[in-house]
Scaffold this motif. Structure first.
Motif, mmCIF file in Angstrom:
data_model
loop_
_atom_site.group_PDB
_atom_site.id
_atom_site.type_symbol
_atom_site.label_atom_id
_atom_site.label_comp_id
_atom_site.label_asym_id
_atom_site.label_seq_id
_atom_site.Cartn_x
_atom_site.Cartn_y
_atom_site.Cartn_z
ATOM 1 N N ARG A 49 0.813 -1.223 0.000
ATOM 2 C CA ARG A 49 0.000 0.000 0.000
ATOM 3 C C ARG A 49 0.838 1.261 0.000
ATOM 4 O O ARG A 49 0.446 2.270 -0.568
ATOM 5 C CB ARG A 49 -0.948 0.004 1.187
ATOM 6 N N TRP A 50 1.975 1.277 0.701
ATOM 7 C CA TRP A 50 2.848 2.442 0.708
ATOM 8 C C TRP A 50 4.267 2.000 1.001
ATOM 9 O O TRP A 50 4.505 0.900 1.487
ATOM 10 C CB TRP A 50 2.380 3.497 1.704
ATOM 11 N N ARG A 51 5.203 2.881 0.695
ATOM 12 C CA ARG A 51 6.615 2.617 0.947
ATOM 13 C C ARG A 51 7.215 3.801 1.702
ATOM 14 O O ARG A 51 6.872 4.949 1.438
ATOM 15 C CB ARG A 51 7.362 2.409 -0.366
ATOM 16 N N VAL A 52 8.100 3.495 2.620
ATOM 17 C CA VAL A 52 8.762 4.515 3.428
ATOM 18 C C VAL A 52 10.151 4.773 2.856
ATOM 19 O O VAL A 52 10.881 3.835 2.524
ATOM 20 C CB VAL A 52 8.885 4.065 4.898
ATOM 21 N N PHE A 53 10.491 6.055 2.735
ATOM 22 C CA PHE A 53 11.812 6.483 2.282
ATOM 23 C C PHE A 53 12.336 7.521 3.260
ATOM 24 O O PHE A 53 11.593 8.023 4.099
ATOM 25 C CB PHE A 53 11.729 7.105 0.878
#
Length: 122
Positions: free
Chosen positions: A105-109
């Motif tokens: 659903r989402w990715r952290v950077f």
């Protein structure tokens, strides 16, 4: 009487405002603020929203997901294709932490100054 506030600016602490502004300009296409300098740089969106970057002496980058230095906030950005956007962000200098709680659903950077931000599917 109902009062409403309009968000006009978000400002991030960092060690190098111009470098961080360059990263976010490339990532978002926002326009550089004409009065940016080594102590404060800004980027503007057409609707007037400003993302500012202010120099802080002895800046300590947030540690995510570790909270020794808390993130305090994070920004979310939407993209049509997460894989393409991820490759592009990494090329620009973003980091990608091992801990990724969002699954598909989402990715952290993290930006070059260590601030975490998320990329979500539009």
């Amino acid at each position: 009487m109902s009062l409403q506030m309009k968000l006009t600016a978000i400002t991030l602490d960092c060690p190098d405002p111009l470098a961080l502004a360059t990263f976010y300009q490339q990532a978002t296409g926002f326009e550089p603020h004409p009065k940016s300098d080594a102590d404060f740089a800004g980027l503007s969106r057409e609707d007037g929203l400003l993302i500012g970057f202010q120099r802080v002496d002895d800046y300590r980058a947030p540690r995510w997901p570790d909270q020794t230095v808390p993130q305090q906030f994070h920004l979310d950005f939407a993209a049509e294709d997460l894989d393409d956007a991820e490759a592009w962000l990494l090329e620009l200098g973003a980091g990608k932490p091992d801990h990724q709680p969002g699954e598909d659903r989402w990715r952290v950077f993290t930006d070059p100054a260590g601030h975490p931000f998320c990329l979500v599917r539009r």
